[in-house]
Design a protein around this motif. Structure first.
Motif, mmCIF file in Angstrom:
data_model
loop_
_atom_site.group_PDB
_atom_site.id
_atom_site.type_symbol
_atom_site.label_atom_id
_atom_site.label_comp_id
_atom_site.label_asym_id
_atom_site.label_seq_id
_atom_site.Cartn_x
_atom_site.Cartn_y
_atom_site.Cartn_z
ATOM 1 N N UNK A 289 5.608 -11.006 16.446
ATOM 2 C CA UNK A 289 6.522 -12.135 16.631
ATOM 3 C C UNK A 289 6.961 -12.749 15.308
ATOM 4 N N UNK A 290 6.173 -12.521 14.233
ATOM 5 C CA UNK A 290 6.472 -13.154 12.948
ATOM 6 C C UNK A 290 7.668 -12.474 12.276
ATOM 7 N N UNK A 291 8.704 -13.256 12.023
ATOM 8 C CA UNK A 291 9.889 -12.759 11.328
ATOM 9 C C UNK A 291 10.166 -13.535 10.031
ATOM 10 N N UNK A 292 9.511 -14.687 9.898
ATOM 11 C CA UNK A 292 9.766 -15.529 8.729
ATOM 12 C C UNK A 292 8.430 -15.939 8.101
ATOM 13 N N UNK A 293 8.181 -15.447 6.905
ATOM 14 C CA UNK A 293 7.037 -15.893 6.129
ATOM 15 C C UNK A 293 7.538 -16.979 5.191
ATOM 16 N N UNK A 387 26.339 -10.398 0.631
ATOM 17 C CA UNK A 387 24.906 -10.350 0.906
ATOM 18 C C UNK A 387 24.693 -10.461 2.423
ATOM 19 N N UNK A 388 24.922 -9.332 3.107
ATOM 20 C CA UNK A 388 24.757 -9.307 4.565
ATOM 21 C C UNK A 388 23.323 -8.919 4.911
ATOM 22 N N UNK A 389 22.857 -9.446 6.060
ATOM 23 C CA UNK A 389 21.518 -9.089 6.528
ATOM 24 C C UNK A 389 21.483 -9.074 8.039
ATOM 25 N N UNK A 390 20.715 -8.139 8.558
ATOM 26 C CA UNK A 390 20.466 -8.050 10.001
ATOM 27 C C UNK A 390 19.032 -7.579 10.171
ATOM 28 N N UNK A 391 18.231 -8.336 10.918
ATOM 29 C CA UNK A 391 16.816 -8.033 11.044
ATOM 30 C C UNK A 391 16.562 -6.963 12.097
ATOM 31 N N UNK A 392 15.871 -5.899 11.661
ATOM 32 C CA UNK A 392 15.426 -4.872 12.577
ATOM 33 C C UNK A 392 14.031 -5.154 13.094
ATOM 34 N N UNK A 393 13.474 -4.205 13.813
ATOM 35 C CA UNK A 393 12.177 -4.405 14.460
ATOM 36 C C UNK A 393 11.067 -4.717 13.453
ATOM 37 N N UNK A 394 11.110 -4.097 12.294
ATOM 38 C CA UNK A 394 10.031 -4.247 11.312
ATOM 39 C C UNK A 394 10.405 -5.145 10.130
ATOM 40 N N UNK A 395 11.600 -5.745 10.177
ATOM 41 C CA UNK A 395 12.043 -6.583 9.065
ATOM 42 C C UNK A 395 11.367 -7.958 9.108
ATOM 43 N N UNK A 396 11.037 -8.453 7.926
ATOM 44 C CA UNK A 396 10.457 -9.789 7.777
ATOM 45 C C UNK A 396 11.114 -10.466 6.581
ATOM 46 N N UNK A 397 11.531 -11.711 6.757
ATOM 47 C CA UNK A 397 12.062 -12.486 5.639
ATOM 48 C C UNK A 397 10.909 -13.209 4.945
#
Length: 554
Positions: A289-293, A387-397
């Motif tokens: 569930x963690x996407x933002x550190x 600077x485009x970004x799209x979060x995938x299943x394993x991506x974490x900011x």
């Protein structure tokens, strides 16, 4: 006759008049208690006598040097009170472990668990000593004599510390038969030490002082103790680590350096550091569930190196980390809030575009493709540079900024999507049993070294801005540290010994007539306790390399 110039006004006194007597005449002009002076360009205790003609400036408990003197003196008062509460043959061994909030965490060895009743009795004795207005007498003795004396007192840490002192004499203090050595200046007598409290806490107790970290705080009111349990546990772990490594004090570190065993200590510390980051990364990676550190910490905590190391560990676990500085969400410079001094406040959370940050993060969480900003500090405006970004299943900011732990910053994001990390350099070392090493001093020395190398900033410039930096930390960072899911200690047990090589020449370059000379002199004295160590044993991926240079990851 002697003459002193106070605020441009000249006053005449008999030669030998003490500063404490002159201060008594002027106390009504100050909101806070006068405890120190700056006389003939140097910090001076009030017991000093005036001679000749010189400028005189009084320092109160609202000044940082005044607060330091007050707190040291209260510790000495506590030591003296223990002699009455636990008379011989009882010999309790007081340890001032570390600071915590606006107090010091202390333990007593050799007397069993201390109770609330014990603390009340101890506090009463301390207040009785305050009423007696006993002088804190200072005198100089031979260093060899001091070592023998502290050996007889069973003060092993002081004895070991003095083993590596090159000066032939040292100053010791005597408070009604209680003799000790302190790093720094003291107040003239016990009557100055009215404001303190003793609070039972965990396996010891808190010695609490008045606050004074921000303007306008009443320095005659003892600060509230808010029990920062997460920070306390990390500090205790740091102290335990120092004990396990056999290096709890500066004297013990000097022993390791002198015996040529520093390489083993460095490699062990670095291995433990990497293990701790790896365990942290594993905890984050295990929670999908963690996407933002969200990371925050005071100045010179090593946030840059830490974020790279954490990202490397996350990648090794199959995650795809992306660094994102909160600074990119600054408002344009002409929209910045104004502080109480009429200057643009770049540290206020109101200087960030909070609604826009939340809008971007919510879109990313929902899987949308988002154009993220970059802040151009040269022109003071946000820019958009593909600077485009799209979060995938394993991506974490991996988001870093001073307001990363403030819930206002990320209020639109679900709690389960965030993992908050607080970073700070919580040193494992003490100077000795009664003088903990200041974590703020450690960070200041780190910053002086780094800023000189990377920003061509002189030591005096870095020291001059430090008070402002510290006020910002007190206001914007420290109040939120307990909100962190994890507090990571970035201090390395050996770092002061190597930083000494870099910072000493810069501090010595500050001339006696410079406003920052007194602080430079204080830091030089602090570093004088450390034997130097060469940097060649430090790995090129060490966090210390962020400050001294030679890092392979920055």
């Amino acid at each position: 006759m002697a003459k002193v110039i106070i605020g441009g006004n000249e006053e005449t006194y008999e030669e030998g008049t003490r500063l404490v007597d002159i201060a008594a005449k002027h106390q009504s002009e100050y909101k806070d208690d006068i405890v120190l002076a700056k006389y003939k360009g140097s910090l001076t205790e009030l017991s000093k006598a005036v001679t000749g003609v010189a400028d005189l400036q009084f320092l109160t408990t609202a000044d940082k040097d005044g607060r330091r003197a007050y707190r040291r003196s209260v510790v000495f008062l506590l030591q003296r009170a223990l002699m009455d509460v636990y008379p011989l043959p009882a010999n309790p061994y007081l340890r001032v472990e570390h600071s915590l909030g606006q107090g010091d965490f202390c333990t007593l060895e050799g007397v069993g668990e201390i109770t609330e009743e014990d603390l009340q009795e101890l506090k009463k004795v301390m207040l009785d000593l305050v009423e007696k207005d006993l002088p804190l007498k200072k005198y100089s003795i031979k260093t060899t004599q001091a070592k023998e004396m502290f050996h007889s007192f069973n003060m092993k840490d002081k004895e070991q510390l003095l083993k590596y002192r090159t000066s032939s004499n040292i100053n010791v203090y005597d408070l009604d038969g209680c003799i000790d050595y302190f790093y720094g200046y003291m107040v003239p007598s016990t009557k100055y030490l009215k404001y303190f409290d003793l609070i039972k806490f965990e396996n010891g107790f808190m010695l609490m002082y008045p606050d004074g970290s921000l303007p306008g705080i009443d320095t005659r009111v003892v600060a509230e103790f808010k029990k920062p349990m997460k920070l306390f546990c990390v500090q205790q772990a740091a102290s335990d680590f120092g004990q396990i490594m056999g290096v709890p004090t500066v004297g013990a570190l000097n022993e390791v350096i002198a015996k040529g065993k520093i390489r083993d200590l460095v490699l062990s510390q670095e291995a433990i550091f990497e293990r701790n980051i790896g365990e942290l990364a594993a905890n984050i990676a295990a929670n999908k569930d963690i996407k933002f550190v969200m990371m925050a910490g005071p100045s010179s905590s090593g946030k840059t190196t830490f974020s790279h190391k954490l990202s490397a560990q996350l990648r090794a676990l199959g995650c795809v980390p992306h660094p994102l500085p909160l600074d990119d969400f600054y408002l344009n410079r002409d929209q910045m809030p104004i502080d109480e001094y009429g200057e643009k406040d770049f540290e206020a959370i109101e200087g960030l575009d909070i609604p826009y940050f939340n809008e971007c993060m919510v879109k990313l969480l929902n899987g949308e493709r988002v154009l993220l900003p970059n802040f151009n500090f040269k022109i003071g405006k946000r820019e958009y540079n593909d600077h485009y970004m799209q979060l995938g299943k394993n991506d974490i900011l991996v988001i870093e900024g001073i307001h990363g732990l403030n819930d206002r910053m990320s209020s639109s994001l679900p709690a389960e999507s965030k993992y908050k990390i607080y970073l700070s350099a919580l040193t494992q070392l003490s100077i000795d049993e009664h003088n903990p090493l200041s974590t703020a001093d450690g960070r200041l020395i780190r910053r002086i070294v780094r800023d000189a190398r990377t920003r061509a900033t002189s030591a005096e410039e870095t020291i001059a801005m430090w008070d402002s930096v510290r006020r910002g930390e007190e206001k914007n960072i420290f109040p939120f540290q307990e909100k962190a899911d994890y507090i990571f200690n970035t201090a390395l047990i050996y770092e002061m010994a190597v930083l000494k090589l870099y910072v000493d020449p810069m501090l010595y370059a500050i001339e006696p007539n410079h406003p920052m000379y007194a602080e430079a002199k204080r830091l030089i004295k602090l570093l004088d306790y450390f034997l130097p160590m060469a940097p060649d044993v430090i790995p090129n991926n060490s966090l210390v390399r962020e400050f001294i240079g030679g890092s392979c990851i920055l």
